[in-house]
Design an enzyme around this catalytic site. Structure first.
Site, short mmCIF file in Angstrom:
data_model
loop_
_atom_site.label_atom_id
_atom_site.label_comp_id
_atom_site.label_asym_id
_atom_site.label_seq_id
_atom_site.Cartn_x
_atom_site.Cartn_y
_atom_site.Cartn_z
N SER A 81 17.75 -12.01 -12.24
CA SER A 81 17.29 -12.32 -10.88
C SER A 81 17.06 -13.80 -10.61
O SER A 81 16.76 -14.17 -9.47
CB SER A 81 16.00 -11.55 -10.58
OG SER A 81 16.29 -10.19 -10.33
N LYS A 84 18.70 -15.30 -7.61
CA LYS A 84 18.18 -15.34 -6.25
C LYS A 84 17.79 -16.75 -5.80
O LYS A 84 17.54 -16.97 -4.61
CB LYS A 84 17.00 -14.38 -6.12
CG LYS A 84 17.41 -12.91 -6.30
CD LYS A 84 16.22 -11.97 -6.12
CE LYS A 84 16.64 -10.51 -6.24
NZ LYS A 84 16.75 -10.03 -7.62
N SER A 141 11.11 -10.30 -5.75
CA SER A 141 12.47 -10.25 -6.31
C SER A 141 13.26 -9.06 -5.75
O SER A 141 14.01 -8.39 -6.47
CB SER A 141 12.42 -10.19 -7.83
OG SER A 141 13.68 -10.49 -8.40
N LYS A 244 11.58 -18.83 -10.18
CA LYS A 244 12.10 -17.46 -10.09
C LYS A 244 12.27 -16.89 -11.49
O LYS A 244 12.85 -17.54 -12.37
CB LYS A 244 13.44 -17.45 -9.36
CG LYS A 244 13.95 -16.05 -9.07
CD LYS A 244 13.10 -15.34 -8.04
CE LYS A 244 13.32 -13.82 -8.03
NZ LYS A 244 12.72 -13.15 -9.20
#
Length: 402
Positions: A81, A84, A141, A244
């Site tokens: 993730s 992202k 997320s 992130k």
């Protein structure tokens, strides 16, 4: 009698050979076992360095992009993730360009709602604002929100992925390729620690990204759905303010993060950490190393006015000159005075002038050697003056000389 003499001679010669051999061996060895150990250790001891359990890692100065530490930073790895960050970068970029407002509504498609993994459980046809979608991506997320925004910005998920790869190419990211906007496992989807540090660096230029990335908890749908930021460093590490996380079986535990202390902003990326929470532990270790060893030398922030210069033949007489990027770098503590700044600008410039037009450079030198060059740009548009104004300006100059 003769045989006895010969035997004594043979024994004597043998004793002498043994004695010479023993002396030679003693002379060939160091004076003590401790001395031998010290000499060997000095030759084999590696230079002091930071150890990390991450498969790949990098520590970068935000302002200059200097690499302060790296472990296989150009090796391509799955990123989960952390993907992202590029998704959010394109959203923030489009918002800054005026393509939509954060208050605009986004309608969730059936495809977006079908995403698995982390999600906010969007229903087909459900409407949330751009900002709520972005917060859901940054904190929770949310894969469904990521695809909903990809469709909103790009028209389709496929077109948005093409935009992601186009941006990666534009940024010169040589070890990155995207196949979706979420990071869910898929073929041909990878990045490197260095490349993702550059993506986070670019994200941090946008106030909207900084705002949503720093949110630790958020009440969605009027408080019916609680979001908690997956980046626990926001609570665990002083100065941490953006980043992130990511995890899949293939990628293991990953984290791209930013932290700022005493004017020094650092960007860290760790990919392939082996166990839960190790991506936080390794990032803390890397940040501690950076803040302990280095000091920021900041000359100007991005967008800071450094000078005003004269404009000839324009509707305005002067133009403000600002920095395109931050002007600064880091040095080992105690070496701050080795950095000097030099602003290179013309005394005047002819109109027309376009906002963002490069007018000069801000150059940093370390010990007399150029180490950084940042463009200085026009802060506003200035149109060329009309013939009548040019005539009036000329007459004013003539009268002022009398």
């Amino acid at each position: 009698m003769t045989r006895k003499v010969k035997n004594i001679g043979t024994v004597f010669i043998s004793l002498m050979l043994v004695l010479l051999l023993a002396v030679g061996t003693a002379l060939a060895q160091p004076a003590s076992p401790q001395a031998a150990e010290s000499s060997s250790a000095k030759e084999k001891a590696p230079a002091a360095q930071l150890e990390t359990a991450a498969e790949t890692a990098v520590l970068m100065d935000y302002s200059s992009g200097q690499i302060l530490y790296n472990k296989d930073m150009h090796v391509a790895k799955p990123m989960a993730s952390v993907t992202k960050l590029m998704t959010m970068l394109l959203i923030c970029e489009a918002e800054a360009q005026g393509k939509f407002k954060t208050s605009d509504k986004v309608i969730a498609s059936e495809h977006a709602c079908s995403m698995g993994g982390s999600q906010i459980f969007l229903e087909p046809g459900e409407e949330l604002s751009v900002k709520e979608m972005l917060i859901s991506i940054a904190t929770g997320s949310a894969n469904d929100a990521s695809v909903a925004m990809a469709e909103y910005v790009g028209g389709s998920e496929e077109e948005f992925v093409s935009m992601m790869n186009g941006k990666a190419e534009e940024m010169g990211l040589k070890n990155t390729h995207f196949s979706n906007p979420t990071g869910l496992p898929v073929e041909n989807h990878y990045t490197s620690a260095y490349d993702m540090a550059q993506v986070l660096r670019e994200c941090l230029r946008y106030p909207l990204f900084r705002e949503v990335s720093a949110i630790y908890e958020y009440d969605l749908r009027g408080g019916d759905f609680k979001l908690w930021n997956t980046n626990k460093l926001l609570k665990w590490y002083a100065g941490a303010d953006a980043g992130k996380t990511g995890w899949t079986n293939e990628a293991s535990y990953c984290l791209a993060a930013s932290a700022k202390r005493d004017g020094l902003r650092l960007v860290s990326v760790v990919l392939g950490c082996p166990m839960p929470r190790t991506h936080f532990q390794e990032t803390i270790k890397i940040f501690n190393y950076g803040f302990a060893k280095y000091k920021a030398v900041t000359m100007a922030e991005a967008g800071q006015v450094v000078k005003e210069i004269k404009v000839d033949k324009g509707v305005a007489d002067q133009v403000k000159i600002i920095t395109k990027d931050p002007v600064g770098m880091v040095v080992p503590k105690g070496q701050e005075k080795t950095i000097q700044g030099n602003i290179k600008l013309p005394e005047s410039i002819d109109a027309p002038i376009n906002k963002g037009q490069v007018i000069g450079q801000y150059v940093l030198n370390k010990d007399g050697q150029e180490v950084l060059k940042v463009d200085l740009i026009a802060a506003q548009d200035i149109n060329k003056a009309s013939p009548l104004k040019l005539l009036n300006d000329m007459l004013e100059r003539v009268y002022s000389m009398e």
